[in-house]
Design an enzyme around this catalytic site. Structure first.
Site, short mmCIF file in Angstrom:
data_model
loop_
_atom_site.label_atom_id
_atom_site.label_comp_id
_atom_site.label_asym_id
_atom_site.label_seq_id
_atom_site.Cartn_x
_atom_site.Cartn_y
_atom_site.Cartn_z
N GLU A 8 0.77 -0.97 0.08
CA GLU A 8 -0.11 -0.22 -0.25
C GLU A 8 0.89 1.32 -0.10
O GLU A 8 0.83 2.30 1.24
CB GLU A 8 -1.58 0.27 1.41
N HIS A 10 2.08 4.90 -2.24
CA HIS A 10 1.46 5.71 -3.03
C HIS A 10 2.79 6.63 -3.98
O HIS A 10 3.65 6.82 -3.16
CB HIS A 10 0.33 6.65 -2.43
N HIS A 164 -8.97 0.35 -1.19
CA HIS A 164 -8.36 1.33 -0.52
C HIS A 164 -9.64 2.35 0.49
O HIS A 164 -10.25 2.67 -0.15
CB HIS A 164 -6.91 2.18 -1.06
N ASP A 287 2.40 1.70 3.80
CA ASP A 287 1.06 2.71 4.08
C ASP A 287 1.88 4.75 3.35
O ASP A 287 1.92 5.13 3.56
CB ASP A 287 0.27 3.34 4.69
MN MN Z 1 -2.87 4.50 1.87
#
Ligand code: MN
Length: 326
Positions: A8, A10, A164, A287
């Site tokens: 996860e 980004h 998400h 994340d």
């Molecule tokens: Mn995220």
């Protein structure tokens, strides 16, 4: 250090960058911005330092899901996917990709997913919750009937689908009124995503498409902690059929869902997730860039779980789920 795969994680393009402003104090924006726009510099150094051999990259949020014009949503998704494919080509062993999808139009989303899986060699999709669309007054959740042909394509492609978070629309967020601190990762993200996941489970989608694989982050957005109560409310009362799906909710959760550790670096919570869904369905993630890779990695390496589970969660579960061969 355990060799790890993180999923996860980004990035942003010029077109989607500003969607990530406002989640952190303005003093941190220049740092967040440079992290989001970077692929091969700071990100790769952090991966090397903390034993992350591969990151599966996805676009920031809500991005495509918040573009109400379906054609524009499609074009932004396609440009982001092409950009991501180009970045992966530069470091094909270190980066893989999740498709951004214009869910405003299920046919366009199915076509873009097919293109991403077959031509760009992505390993799945990551979608930022419900979609807004000029075609619909209400937010579009993917248990709705018009999405079932899309899910059929997802199943045929054997593409894991990462659900998400995003914040609810103001019209659906009255409960947070006067309490803006509850928005985002504090509470609203998890609430929004957990309800969306439960809608999928109760809809009968997984009876029709038994091959679907759904990933949720943040150690399950609270779902593992509540799974028993969801199926056992008022245990003494006469059984009634309350949703279209055939089985208990926990059966769909255990058979179709995978959880990641993104943004939830807490051993007690990890152990609860393992006890509910099993160590084969939990996967390491950070994340980045909203969370630090060292916070994720230092916690994970020292969490009191078995060495065998650490290897599964850190790496081999992801290798199997995404058919990544070392
Ligand atoms: Mn995220």
């Amino acid at each position: 250090m355990t060799p790890k795969i993180a999923l996860e994680e980004h990035f942003a393009t010029d077109e989607t960058l500003m969607d990530s402003s406002g989640f952190l104090p303005s003093a941190d924006w220049s740092e967040l911005k440079s992290r989001l726009m970077d692929i091969h510099d700071q990100r790769l150094r952090q991966m090397d330092t903390h034993g992350i051999e591969t990151m599966i990259l996805s676009l920031n949020a809500p991005a495509v899901q918040a573009i109400a014009d379906p054609q524009k949503a499609h074009d932004v998704a396609q440009r982001a996917n092409d950009f991501l494919a180009e970045q992966i080509t530069k470091q094909p062993t270190r980066f893989r990709g999740f498709a951004a999808l214009p869910m405003q139009d299920p046919d366009m989303a199915a076509r873009e997913l097919t293109r991403c899986m077959k031509d760009l060699k992505f390993v799945g999709a990551l979608v930022n919750g419900f979609s807004q669309s000029t075609q619909s007054p209400a937010p579009l959740y993917y248990d709705l009937a018009q999405y079932w042909p899309f899910w059929s394509v997802v199943e045929q492609l054997d593409a894991p689908f990462y659900l998400h978070p995003r914040n609810p629309l103001p019209s659906d967020a009255q409960i947070y009124s006067g309490h803006p601190w509850l928005m985002g990762p504090t509470w609203a993200f998890g609430q929004e995503t957990a309800v969306h996941a439960l809608r999928l489970m109760g809809s009968g989608l997984f009876d029709a498409h038994p091959g679907l694989k759904i990933i949720v982050g943040h150690l399950g957005e609270g779902l593992p902690y509540s799974m028993w109560r969801i199926d056992h409310r008022n245990g003494w009362a006469s059984p009634t059929k309350r949703y279209p799906a055939k089985k208990k909710i926990v059966d769909y959760f255990n058979a179709h869902f995978y959880l990641t550790t993104s943004g939830n670096f807490r051993t007690q919570t990890l152990i609860d997730a393992i006890l509910e869904i099993g160590a084969d369905r939990v996967l390491f993630s950070a994340d980045w860039p909203f969370e630090n890779i060292d916070h994720a990695s230092d916690w994970f390496e020292s969490a009191s779980i078995s060495t065998a589970d650490r290897l599964k969660i850190g790496r081999t579960n992801a290798q199997q789920l995404f058919k990544l061969h070392p």
